[in-house]
Design a protein around this motif. Sequence first.
Motif, PDB file in Angstrom:
ATOM      1  N   PRO A 360      22.656  37.022  36.475  1.00  0.00           N
ATOM      2  CA  PRO A 360      21.232  35.837  36.793  1.00  0.00           C
ATOM      3  C   PRO A 360      20.809  35.392  35.541  1.00  0.00           C
ATOM      4  CG  PRO A 360      21.464  38.396  37.256  1.00  0.00           C
ATOM      5  CD  PRO A 360      22.436  38.176  36.913  1.00  0.00           C
ATOM      6  N   ARG A 361      20.632  34.323  35.858  1.00  0.00           N
ATOM      7  CA  ARG A 361      18.896  34.351  34.302  1.00  0.00           C
ATOM      8  C   ARG A 361      18.069  35.068  34.521  1.00  0.00           C
ATOM      9  NH1 ARG A 361      19.260  28.575  33.521  1.00  0.00           N
ATOM     10  NH2 ARG A 361      21.497  28.622  34.029  1.00  0.00           N
ATOM     11  N   ILE A 362      17.637  35.647  32.900  1.00  0.00           N
ATOM     12  CA  ILE A 362      16.497  36.121  33.682  1.00  0.00           C
ATOM     13  C   ILE A 362      15.432  35.432  32.698  1.00  0.00           C
ATOM     14  CG2 ILE A 362      15.232  37.551  31.831  1.00  0.00           C
ATOM     15  CD1 ILE A 362      17.961  39.171  32.085  1.00  0.00           C
ATOM     16  N   ASN A 487      28.148  45.589  43.226  1.00  0.00           N
ATOM     17  CA  ASN A 487      27.567  44.412  41.734  1.00  0.00           C
ATOM     18  C   ASN A 487      27.674  43.408  41.020  1.00  0.00           C
ATOM     19  OD1 ASN A 487      25.885  46.350  40.940  1.00  0.00           O
ATOM     20  ND2 ASN A 487      27.149  47.539  39.439  1.00  0.00           N
ATOM     21  N   ILE A 488      28.791  42.896  42.459  1.00  0.00           N
ATOM     22  CA  ILE A 488      29.075  41.400  41.906  1.00  0.00           C
ATOM     23  C   ILE A 488      28.863  40.810  43.588  1.00  0.00           C
ATOM     24  CG2 ILE A 488      31.347  40.171  42.283  1.00  0.00           C
ATOM     25  CD1 ILE A 488      33.140  42.585  40.911  1.00  0.00           C
ATOM     26  N   MET A 489      28.352  39.907  42.420  1.00  0.00           N
ATOM     27  CA  MET A 489      27.209  39.113  44.014  1.00  0.00           C
ATOM     28  C   MET A 489      28.165  37.830  43.781  1.00  0.00           C
ATOM     29  SD  MET A 489      25.060  41.011  44.350  1.00  0.00           S
ATOM     30  CE  MET A 489      23.253  39.673  45.902  1.00  0.00           C
ATOM     31  N   VAL A 490      27.473  37.136  45.016  1.00  0.00           N
ATOM     32  CA  VAL A 490      28.641  35.719  45.296  1.00  0.00           C
ATOM     33  C   VAL A 490      27.527  34.948  45.826  1.00  0.00           C
ATOM     34  CG1 VAL A 490      30.385  34.440  46.520  1.00  0.00           C
ATOM     35  CG2 VAL A 490      30.431  37.082  46.655  1.00  0.00           C
ATOM     36  N   LYS A 491      27.710  33.157  45.194  1.00  0.00           N
ATOM     37  CA  LYS A 491      25.990  32.996  45.582  1.00  0.00           C
ATOM     38  C   LYS A 491      26.989  30.867  45.322  1.00  0.00           C
ATOM     39  CE  LYS A 491      22.323  31.064  45.391  1.00  0.00           C
ATOM     40  NZ  LYS A 491      20.597  31.161  44.328  1.00  0.00           N
ATOM     41  N   TYR A 496      28.770  36.444  40.267  1.00  0.00           N
ATOM     42  CA  TYR A 496      27.904  36.871  39.484  1.00  0.00           C
ATOM     43  C   TYR A 496      27.817  38.138  38.845  1.00  0.00           C
ATOM     44  CZ  TYR A 496      26.179  32.192  40.054  1.00  0.00           C
ATOM     45  OH  TYR A 496      25.750  30.938  40.105  1.00  0.00           O
ATOM     46  N   PHE A 497      27.792  38.506  37.702  1.00  0.00           N
ATOM     47  CA  PHE A 497      27.868  40.042  37.732  1.00  0.00           C
ATOM     48  C   PHE A 497      26.288  40.379  37.575  1.00  0.00           C
ATOM     49  CE2 PHE A 497      32.289  39.384  35.340  1.00  0.00           C
ATOM     50  CZ  PHE A 497      32.572  39.503  36.774  1.00  0.00           C
ATOM     51  N   ILE A 498      25.932  41.426  37.968  1.00  0.00           N
ATOM     52  CA  ILE A 498      24.444  42.306  37.767  1.00  0.00           C
ATOM     53  C   ILE A 498      24.462  43.778  37.385  1.00  0.00           C
ATOM     54  CG2 ILE A 498      23.815  40.473  39.678  1.00  0.00           C
ATOM     55  CD1 ILE A 498      23.286  43.375  41.769  1.00  0.00           C
TER      56      ILE A 498
END
Length: 623
Positions: A360-362, A487-491, A496-498
Amino acid sequence: MKAMLLAAGLGTRLLPLTEKRPKPLFPILGRPLIDILIRRLERAGAEAIIINTHHLADLIDQFVKTQTYSISVVTQYEPTILGTGGAIKNIEDFWDDEPFLVINSDIFTNIDFGEVYQFHLSHKHPVTLVLHDYPQFNHVWSNPGDHITGFGHTHPCPPSGSEVSGADYRKLAFTGIQVLDPQVLNFIPKGTFYGIIDTYCEMINRGLEIKGFIAQNHYWHDIGTTAGYEGATRDALARKVFETAFPDVESEGLVWSTLKGDASDRTWYRVSFGATVHGVRGIAERRPTAISTEDNSIPAKGIGGRREAISLTPNSEPLPLGHSSVVLADHGPPSEAGTCEADAFVAIGQHLHQRGVPVPRIFAYNRASGLVALEDLGDLHLQSLVHRAVDDEELVGYYKAVIDLLIVMGVEGAKGFDLSYTYQTPYYDRELILERESRYFVKAFLNDYLGLKIDFETLEGEFEVLAQHALEHPYTGLLHRDFQSRNIMVKDGSYYFIDFQGARLGPLPYDLASLLIDPYVELPQTLQDRLLKYYLERLSDLIAVDAGEFLHAYAYCAINRNLQILGAFGFLSRGKGKKDFETYIAPAVSSLKARLSSIEQRECPELNKILTYLPITFQQRTL
């Protein structure tokens, strides 16, 4: 227009934070609140400001003297606190024959002080109180004409006769902003403690009317409590991010929701705007622009030259979002001067993004509060996707895509990785394995959760063997160290890894083992073997790999990871009271048995013996 900031309070509701810093100097994204209020008064047209002080008065004096304001700003020390009314009377010689503003110095708000002052000039009444609907503090009675008739349970109160219905009266909250005509000073005794509310009650009893200015479409926070201060900081960070990332979105208020979060002590929020974009009301679908690293607000020089500021991270590319929302992770203030968890989260997240790893973009980070604003990836993670899969081929497709990205993280993420990013240890090494995986398993799972009495020393030799074999082959890269399906999101079809704040350098097989033996999904061993083979084929495209060496290290990394999993589940279930994790203990135990059966039995005889009797013990524990 002259103004007064009430700043003499002791701040007892904020103890122990106010032992060394007075409440008006509490920072909101790096700027003391009192400085924010003074700057807003400047913009509203104030000609002079006076601040009454008492608690840690020298710090407020010192701060004011270090600032460069375009108007006169002075302090007035009160040896004995005089109350809100007494403080106003105490500086009687400061006022002239014009109405003046009085503002509490512990409020964070965007209410327009200039608009309030002009409103007061538009009517004939001696006092204007700025009110709003805030149920927690709704203690001020007002009539249908917005005139104040009483305060809380004091008199006067709304009439009970049939002339005016009680329903026509309402209770609102005082915002701490007021405008007074000089004649009000005649109702305040000199040289004694006196509350301004007592003054207003007397004035109402004498037939004078106090007018209410009803604030709407605004934000307001009382920072007088720890919860209030934290809420103000969260609100400020969210607004700062939205103003910069979504410039076309006009705010009509933040909408907050608390997310379930993870197994840590962090608190997670989703923040969105009820918004109007180009005149169209609704939820905006916009691309945030690049976030500048510069803060365009007027900086406040900190005491001693130190300034705890907000860090806005640069984004060179627009980020498409389905709606205008961000996620806030609240880590809490750092407990020590060294690198903390939030520091690691931000530094590692920025590094991974720069190396092309999908994270994710911070958007922003405020270290003093531990708040991090980041891209909202939604709520779908790999665990949910796996449970929806209709067959093995669909599952394999998901995992192959994730494995491709895992290899990128392990190989590319290690390039340029600064060990100072880490907040625990820079390497996954022998000491970490023994202390945070092996000992963790014994204490948190075997002893604390199951109630056994196993001495770590009994198993230490076997744990040493497990650690040695896991580390003996040189396939080193960047480890996530908690690389599992939650800890692996799907969009939008992308992964994406978190939760990467624990990343460090270590053996590449470890994260792969974390993914494949994940008890949240319980992949069949046949699929694990198939995916392990796929990983080796893809890794071989980038680096030279001896399959035998890699598989040997993988077997032991998987065991160590399994020990860590059970330690964590035991701790979270018993120590933290998060009983949902108990669901996954049985599959994790089965996995550990299977892992140990894949190596030489003579290497871990005592551990195998304990596991032989574990089903009975475990069954008794969970009944």
